[in-house]
Design a protein around this motif. Structure first.
Motif, mmCIF file in Angstrom:
data_model
loop_
_atom_site.group_PDB
_atom_site.id
_atom_site.type_symbol
_atom_site.label_atom_id
_atom_site.label_comp_id
_atom_site.label_asym_id
_atom_site.label_seq_id
_atom_site.Cartn_x
_atom_site.Cartn_y
_atom_site.Cartn_z
ATOM 1 N N ALA A 109 117.113 68.315 104.268
ATOM 2 C CA ALA A 109 116.988 69.615 104.952
ATOM 3 C C ALA A 109 117.869 70.608 104.207
ATOM 4 O O ALA A 109 118.980 70.926 104.637
ATOM 5 N N PRO A 110 117.434 71.081 103.037
ATOM 6 C CA PRO A 110 118.289 71.896 102.160
ATOM 7 C C PRO A 110 118.785 73.166 102.828
ATOM 8 O O PRO A 110 118.070 73.796 103.605
ATOM 9 N N ILE A 111 120.027 73.518 102.513
ATOM 10 C CA ILE A 111 120.582 74.751 103.034
ATOM 11 C C ILE A 111 119.896 75.956 102.392
ATOM 12 O O ILE A 111 119.792 77.028 102.997
ATOM 13 N N VAL A 112 119.443 75.784 101.156
ATOM 14 C CA VAL A 112 118.641 76.803 100.477
ATOM 15 C C VAL A 112 117.365 76.131 99.992
ATOM 16 O O VAL A 112 117.393 75.335 99.058
ATOM 17 N N ARG A 113 116.266 76.440 100.650
ATOM 18 C CA ARG A 113 114.993 75.892 100.196
ATOM 19 C C ARG A 113 114.560 76.689 98.971
ATOM 20 O O ARG A 113 114.158 77.841 99.055
ATOM 21 N N LEU A 114 114.674 76.057 97.790
ATOM 22 C CA LEU A 114 114.447 76.772 96.536
ATOM 23 C C LEU A 114 113.020 77.269 96.413
ATOM 24 O O LEU A 114 112.751 78.195 95.643
ATOM 25 N N GLY A 115 112.113 76.679 97.186
ATOM 26 C CA GLY A 115 110.740 77.155 97.149
ATOM 27 C C GLY A 115 110.605 78.598 97.598
ATOM 28 O O GLY A 115 109.641 79.283 97.238
ATOM 29 N N VAL A 116 111.587 79.086 98.391
ATOM 30 C CA VAL A 116 111.544 80.485 98.814
ATOM 31 C C VAL A 116 111.550 81.418 97.602
ATOM 32 O O VAL A 116 110.907 82.466 97.596
ATOM 33 N N LEU A 117 112.273 81.013 96.556
ATOM 34 C CA LEU A 117 112.400 81.858 95.378
ATOM 35 C C LEU A 117 111.164 81.839 94.487
ATOM 36 O O LEU A 117 111.114 82.543 93.483
ATOM 37 N N ARG A 118 110.166 81.006 94.837
ATOM 38 C CA ARG A 118 108.922 81.069 94.067
ATOM 39 C C ARG A 118 108.162 82.353 94.364
ATOM 40 O O ARG A 118 107.356 82.801 93.552
ATOM 41 N N ALA A 119 108.404 82.932 95.523
ATOM 42 C CA ALA A 119 107.778 84.207 95.854
ATOM 43 C C ALA A 119 108.378 85.290 94.960
ATOM 44 O O ALA A 119 109.593 85.444 94.878
ATOM 45 N N ARG A 120 107.501 86.020 94.291
ATOM 46 C CA ARG A 120 107.988 87.025 93.352
ATOM 47 C C ARG A 120 108.866 88.068 94.036
ATOM 48 O O ARG A 120 109.861 88.532 93.476
ATOM 49 N N THR A 121 108.497 88.442 95.266
ATOM 50 C CA THR A 121 109.286 89.450 95.962
ATOM 51 C C THR A 121 110.708 88.960 96.233
ATOM 52 O O THR A 121 111.665 89.737 96.158
ATOM 53 N N ALA A 122 110.875 87.658 96.547
ATOM 54 C CA ALA A 122 112.199 87.134 96.899
ATOM 55 C C ALA A 122 113.135 87.127 95.701
ATOM 56 O O ALA A 122 114.264 87.635 95.769
ATOM 57 N N TRP A 123 112.688 86.546 94.561
ATOM 58 C CA TRP A 123 113.613 86.476 93.426
ATOM 59 C C TRP A 123 113.797 87.840 92.763
ATOM 60 O O TRP A 123 114.883 88.153 92.253
ATOM 61 N N THR A 124 112.776 88.671 92.796
ATOM 62 C CA THR A 124 112.934 90.013 92.229
ATOM 63 C C THR A 124 113.926 90.821 93.045
ATOM 64 O O THR A 124 114.817 91.483 92.489
ATOM 65 N N ALA A 125 113.794 90.777 94.379
ATOM 66 C CA ALA A 125 114.722 91.512 95.234
ATOM 67 C C ALA A 125 116.142 90.999 95.079
ATOM 68 O O ALA A 125 117.104 91.780 95.073
ATOM 69 N N SER A 126 116.316 89.679 94.945
ATOM 70 C CA SER A 126 117.652 89.105 94.782
ATOM 71 C C SER A 126 118.292 89.564 93.477
ATOM 72 O O SER A 126 119.487 89.881 93.437
ATOM 73 N N LEU A 127 117.503 89.614 92.410
ATOM 74 C CA LEU A 127 118.032 90.062 91.125
ATOM 75 C C LEU A 127 118.381 91.546 91.161
ATOM 76 O O LEU A 127 119.454 91.965 90.692
ATOM 77 N N ILE A 128 117.501 92.343 91.740
ATOM 78 C CA ILE A 128 117.751 93.783 91.790
ATOM 79 C C ILE A 128 118.947 94.102 92.678
ATOM 80 O O ILE A 128 119.781 94.960 92.340
ATOM 81 N N VAL A 129 119.084 93.414 93.827
ATOM 82 C CA VAL A 129 120.194 93.722 94.715
ATOM 83 C C VAL A 129 121.527 93.325 94.079
ATOM 84 O O VAL A 129 122.568 93.923 94.388
ATOM 85 N N THR A 130 121.509 92.342 93.182
ATOM 86 C CA THR A 130 122.733 92.002 92.453
ATOM 87 C C THR A 130 123.184 93.171 91.582
ATOM 88 O O THR A 130 124.376 93.512 91.544
#
Length: 496
Positions: free
Chosen positions: A277-298
């Motif tokens: 039961a991962p604390i961060v389900r890495l599959g969430v970052l397969r969505a382009r919006t999720a990883w793009t938003a995370s990179l931009i907000v950094t």
């Protein structure tokens, strides 16, 4: 799928629902106002306490007898606990229920604020600040989660995110001013006591607005992942905070940052291969919006913290503003963020997320580039006010547009996870950006001194280099938005 609407209330898992979950028709539940007020108050607490103690630090040092080099830990203890526990805080809220997690976070924030106000030794004060950071790591992602699960995607969520983003940026600016007022008129202890009425008000609103006290089914907390993720984040934030005292090439810095990388890799491997039961389900970052938003907000986080930091230094160290005057000088920044945040929803509806986000980032970058012209003879009205308004308006636009894009299509039971990722990205971006650009600014100041410039002019030259690099970071973020943010779906043509 990215961009798909949130599930209807009949399909929302119980652990993901607060208040009244949005329906598939884009309407929000009847308690949206109190939920937004609760989320905004929680975010205000987090933002205020990141900056409100700064002006009070000399008074704290004199009152409690801090040793040389220990006073910065009043700030660092908060930042370390906050940054290190953000991912864990977001996931805990998903597992135990939003109301329970929120009330626990508010209770901890209130208790540690009272303890900080009554502190009699440096150790007591630093411990209280660390406790505030732990509470903030729970409240920050949860405040965004409440908006995600309460407001349907579209105009309603955009307006709510506008308020949330406005509070985030304005709270940091207001913290500087409020800290100076309280310290001058009352006592430094009131920078802690002022949190108590805010905590009580937020608690009352939370009890009335958030109707699900606990989820009907609970998951298991990934303890190994929690330890590894928290360890990696703490090592990274600590290593970056200490670069002002230990050079980047020192053994201490290299070992700390190297440990952060190794533990981070172990965390990713555990989450991907072994965690049930991962604390961060890495599959969430397969969505382009999720990883793009995370990179931009950094990158946005780096730009915001660095810009605010060096503007404050220029006002006080070069233009010789007092603490209160420097804090008041940032009031137009609050107004610009408010204007940009409120306009972001309308702009996104008309031009789409890609154009709105890229445009806001470019506007903020132009403002930062404008700041790079500040010198020893720069006046407030002629050289500071203009870039302050331009930058803050762009920040308000891109913060709302990026958050709305990053949270689109997220299942409610993973809202806390995505909120934690976005908050962690902003926090890490700020820490990395401040550490790197502080080093660049110092190097530029030394170069200017070697060419014979006067000390104040050399200091301004160092700050100006930081502004130029910050503008470049925002330009990179705009390019990422253009390349990777999904284009808006074409509107169906009207048939006669």
């Amino acid at each position: 799928m990215p961009g798909s609407p949130l599930p209807t209330s009949s399909t929302v898992p119980p652990e993901g629902r607060s208040a009244a979950a949005p329906s598939g028709h884009g309407r929000s539940g009847p308690r949206t106002g109190p939920v937004l007020a609760t989320a905004s108050l929680c975010q205000l607490l987090v933002a205020l306490d990141a900056s409100i103690v700064n002006i009070a630090l000399p008074s704290m040092g004199d009152s409690l007898g801090f040793a040389d080099g220990a006073l910065p830990w009043v700030v660092n203890a908060y930042a370390l606990a906050f940054g290190g526990l953000l991912l864990l805080g977001g996931r805990v809220a998903d597992l135990v229920g939003h109301r329970r997690a929120l009330l626990a976070g508010l209770a901890l924030f209130g208790i540690t604020s009272v303890l900080g106000g009554f502190a009699q030794t440096p150790a007591q004060l630093i411990t209280a600040r660390a406790g505030q950071g732990v509470a903030a790591a729970l409240l920050a992602p949860l405040s965004l989660t409440l908006i995600m699960v309460t407001f349907a995607e579209g105009a309603a969520r955009a307006r709510a995110l506008g308020v949330w983003s406005m509070v985030t940026a304005a709270g940091s600016a207001m913290g500087v001013l409020l800290g100076g007022v309280l310290t001058d008129l009352l006592d430094w202890r009131w920078v802690f006591f002022v949190n108590v009425p805010l905590v009580l008000l937020a608690g009352v609103l939370a009890v009335r607005a958030i109707t699900t006290a606990r989820p009907e089914r609970t998951g298991r907390l990934d303890l190994v992942g929690a330890v590894l993720g928290t360890g990696a984040m703490c090592a990274l934030v600590y290593g970056l905070m200490e670069t002002d005292r230990h050079p980047w090439t020192s053994a201490r810095t290299l070992v700390t940052l190297g440990a952060a990388v190794l533990v981070g890799i172990a965390f990713l491997v555990w989450e991907a291969r072994f965690a049930s039961a991962p604390i961060v389900r890495l599959g969430v970052l397969r969505a382009r919006t999720a990883w793009t938003a995370s990179l931009i907000v950094t990158l946005i986080g780096a730009a915001m913290l660095v810009g605010f930091y060096f503007c404050s230094l220029h006002l006080q160290n070069v233009l010789h503003y007092g603490p209160l005057a420097a804090g008041a000088a940032f009031l137009p920044f609050c107004a610009g963020v408010m204007a940009g945040s409120m306009a972001a929803g309308r702009l996104s509806t008309r031009f789409g997320a890609r154009a709105t986000l890229a445009g806001g980032l470019l506007l903020a970058g132009l403002g930062m580039l404008w700041f790079s012209g500040l010198g020893v003879d720069s006046g407030y009205l002629t050289a500071f006010l203009g870039p302050c308004i331009v930058t803050s308006t762009g920040v308000g636009i891109c913060m709302v547009a990026n958050t709305a894009m990053g949270t689109s299509g997220v299942a409610p039971h993973e809202a806390g996870l995505v909120s934690g990722l976005l908050n962690a990205g902003r926090q890490c971006g700020g820490s990395i950006g401040l550490a790197v650009l502080s080093s660049l600014a110092v190097a530029a100041t030394r170069d200017a001194e070697h060419t014979g410039q006067q000390p104040l002019a050399a200091l301004a030259a160092g700050y100006d280099r930081a502004f130029v690099v910050t503008a470049a970071l925002l330009a990179v973020a705009a390019l990422i938005a253009v390349l990777f943010v999904p284009a808006p779906a074409p509107k169906p043509s009207a048939r006669g």
